[in-house]
Design a protein around this motif. Structure first.
Motif: not given
Length: 442
Positions: A224-230, A232-237
């Motif tokens: 998220k800090a790097a700019g990922c806008e997915e 939370l569930d997608v970022r965890r995967s």
């Protein structure tokens, strides 16, 4: 209190009378829960149905074939009964299970012939049996248990569930040839060949699971800090995939057969929120109490244990600044600062909805008076400042309840929250718990 009771015989008679009245009242509450559920059905598509949420998905509150209940209706009944929303879900689920899938037992319960707690034991077992029991299996249990429920305990009910599973062709985890250690990691590959995802199921040692949870959470936050806008569930995967590609596990394959020990290459880090009472001694020195509170595991911890953790080379220790819970912090932004967020989490300890016990660190930090995102641009004063006194911790379900239903929240003082339900019930929630303020003649 019972001065008019002249003899032990009179007291025994009174005890029997009161016990029968309690049983009758408890049965009435179950009927009320059932009628409340029937009066508040979920939509046909089930999108607003009450369920139990867990890290791996959700479970229905009652068995297959029972009516679904609107999730927003549950809190009102819970408030009237002095129950948390989850406890009210369980009560309603048991009532539906008994009425629709265990009708013989339900008939005896509503007639006041059996204790409610025994009937609820059976309902809990049939709702959450795994693998799920078919309707005929539940009917068989109903016919077996209803005539003899007064003599049955949890162990006897569990044996009936196991017997039902065997009779109706279902295997149980208690079979003789089942492995005793249930830990596993399974990659599910038998799916649609065109699917872009695969399922991973695992059961881990507790310490390993906590390590994995922290690693995945940290990875999701980093994305998220790097700019990922997915989501939370997608970022965890995605974070779990990164762990697989850049894992820092021991090089077990490279360890020689003669190696007697293998050094751990990284220190284990499990974040713990510790609270100790500090006192200023007459000589000006600072002393701490012998026991403290381990916040995110809800138990006591000895100061000596913490000293040992600090002294070991395999413990990564972080010291965070002390937060004064009595001070007022503020920011002009909508999102609270990290320090303000920590202060509110520590102040509230749990979700501030009546009777809810969800730990604050698993909750959202919400504005009591909503923040107006257009106020500054339009030259209007901000009605909902991001300030300590205007923030509260709410679990996701009660956050949605506040936002989308007729529940109203006010905060007359810092850390004090007063709720009014759509049907006029009133509750105060503060550091001492929940107080019912509902007038007698509501």
């Amino acid at each position: 209190m019972f001065e008019s009771m002249a003899t032990p015989r009179d007291l025994v008679a009174l005890a029997r009378e009161r016990s029968a009245a309690v049983r009758r009242a408890e049965a009435d509450v179950m009927v009320i829960a059932y009628e409340w559920a029937v009066a508040h059905p979920a939509r046909e598509d089930g999108a607003d149905a009450a369920v139990f949420h867990s890290p791996v998905g959700f479970e229905p509150i009652s068995g297959d074939g029972t009516p679904e209940v609107n999730e927003y209706a549950v809190a009102e009944l819970g408030g009237a009964l002095g129950l948390s929303t989850d406890a009210a879900k369980k009560l309603i689920g048991h009532a539906l299970e008994l009425a629709h899938r265990l009708p013989k037992l339900w008939a005896r319960l509503t007639a006041g012939e059996v204790p409610v707690w025994r009937a609820r034991l059976v309902a809990e077992a049939t709702i959450h049996a795994y693998p799920a029991l078919p309707a005929e299996g539940v009917a068989w249990i109903d016919s077996q248990v209803a005539p003899f429920i007064e003599k049955m305990g949890r162990a006897a009910i569990d044996r009936l569930i196991e017997r039902a599973m065997k009779l109706y062709g279902l295997a149980t985890a208690g079979d003789d040839d089942a492995p005793s250690d249930t830990r596993h990691v399974t990659i599910v590959g038998e799916r649609d060949p065109f699917a872009q995802t695969m399922q991973v199921h695992a059961e881990l040692d507790i310490a390993d699971a906590l390590d994995l949870e922290q690693a995945v959470a940290a990875g999701a936050a980093g994305l998220k800090a790097a700019g990922c806008e997915e989501s939370l569930d997608v970022r965890r995967s995605l974070a779990l995939g990164e762990l697989a590609r850049h894992q820092t596990a021991l090089d077990l394959a490279g360890a020689g057969a003669g190696d007697s020990t293998v050094e751990r290459t990284t220190a284990r880090r499990v974040d713990l929120q510790l609270h100790f009472t500090a006192n200023v001694e007459p000589d000006g020195s600072l002393s701490f109490g012998a026991t403290g509170h381990l916040e995110n595991r809800q138990r006591l911890v000895l100061l000596e244990q913490v000293r040992r953790w600090v002294g070991t080379s395999h413990t990564d220790v972080r010291i965070l600044p002390v937060v004064d819970l009595n001070s007022s912090l503020a920011t002009e932004r909508y999102e609270p600062t990290d320090r303000l967020r920590r202060q509110v989490l520590l102040r509230d300890e749990t979700c501030v909805f009546p009777h809810c016990t969800r730990p604050s660190r698993r909750c959202d930090v919400d504005h009591v008076v909503p923040f107006d995102h257009d106020a500054t641009a339009e030259g209007r004063p901000q009605p909902g400042h991001t300030v300590t006194e205007n923030l509260a911790t709410l679990c996701r379900g009660h956050h949605r309840l506040k936002t989308h239903t007729g529940w109203r929240l006010d905060s007359p003082a810092n850390g004090v929250f007063e709720w009014t339900s759509p049907h006029g019930q009133r509750f105060r929630r503060d550091r001492h718990g929940t107080t019912d303020l509902t007038p007698a003649a509501i």
